[in-house]
Design an enzyme around this catalytic site. Sequence first.
Site, short mmCIF file in Angstrom:
data_model
loop_
_atom_site.label_atom_id
_atom_site.label_comp_id
_atom_site.label_asym_id
_atom_site.label_seq_id
_atom_site.Cartn_x
_atom_site.Cartn_y
_atom_site.Cartn_z
N LYS A 247 -1.19 -7.09 -7.63
CA LYS A 247 -1.46 -8.37 -6.97
C LYS A 247 -2.93 -8.75 -7.18
O LYS A 247 -3.25 -9.91 -7.43
CB LYS A 247 -1.15 -8.29 -5.47
CG LYS A 247 -1.42 -9.61 -4.73
CD LYS A 247 -1.17 -9.49 -3.26
CE LYS A 247 -2.31 -8.81 -2.55
NZ LYS A 247 -3.56 -9.65 -2.53
N ASP A 248 -3.80 -7.76 -7.05
CA ASP A 248 -5.22 -7.99 -7.33
C ASP A 248 -5.48 -7.74 -8.81
O ASP A 248 -6.20 -6.83 -9.20
CB ASP A 248 -6.07 -7.06 -6.46
CG ASP A 248 -5.89 -7.34 -4.99
OD1 ASP A 248 -6.12 -8.50 -4.58
OD2 ASP A 248 -5.51 -6.43 -4.25
N HIS B 190 0.83 -1.20 0.00
CA HIS B 190 0.00 0.00 0.00
C HIS B 190 0.87 1.26 0.00
O HIS B 190 0.57 2.24 -0.69
CB HIS B 190 -0.90 0.02 1.24
CG HIS B 190 -1.89 -1.09 1.30
ND1 HIS B 190 -1.77 -2.14 2.17
CD2 HIS B 190 -3.03 -1.31 0.60
CE1 HIS B 190 -2.80 -2.97 2.02
NE2 HIS B 190 -3.57 -2.49 1.07
#
Length: 283
Positions: free
Chosen positions: A149-150, A37
Amino acid sequence: MKLFRSIVELQNELFEVRKSGKKVGIVPTMGALHEGHASLVKRSVAENGATVVSVFLNPTQFNDKSDLERYPRTLDADCALLEACGADYVFAPSVEEMYPVEDKRQFEFPPVTTVMEGAHRPGHFNGVCQVVSRLFYIVRPDRAYFGEKDWQQIAVVKAMVRFLKLDVQIVECTTIREADGLAKSSRNTLLSADERAIAPRIYEALQSSREYAKTHTLAETHEYVVSTINAVDGLEVEYFSIVDGDTLLDVANWDDSAYVVGCITVYCGKTPIRLIDHITYKK
């Protein structure tokens, strides 16, 4: 850095920001923040005059309520990390603030919402679209930052942006990994020491399959990844899909597409914790 819990108060602040001519970036998160993040936030700070980070554990995207209950909640630590990254605003609303009435909107963009995660987590991507569209309407960002990643989620959000004709640039950011290769994830904090020790075997198998694929068929490569991971005590593959990177539809042979990606979800441990990852074979 300012923390807002009210939509109106955040919008009033951003009105003044825009009057000064600044671009606004947003990083949507569900909290339990980590270095992955942080990398998104730092990029937004570098590319925009103001950065908003949402910290909202969105209930509408959890088809498994026990998963929602277990999800870590660490707002104080999240705010400390965000301030260190240079974020300007944190938006941490209550569920009642985000959804004063039930959101009955239905988002479906087949095949990107119906394959892989869409097939295994009914309603998940509808919830993602509900909350992300709400955030975009509230913040009106110029750019929005998402981690690769997503990977499937990015495709879904892009489809939603096109459908709603929103004027926002979706910025894809490289997956941040631990030194042993495990993709950074808020769910990693739920792993026991033993589970954390075996979790890197997922990406290890994906990496080795890229070399394996050079001399083997797509079907053989699929079997290689699944069998390699399932051979590790404590890991179980839920699905491994090798797909066209644009349509997200399965491909049968390496020559079927110029852009081929392998997407995997693995259960780790006895609880178990659900971990996702992906690897690009051709692009």
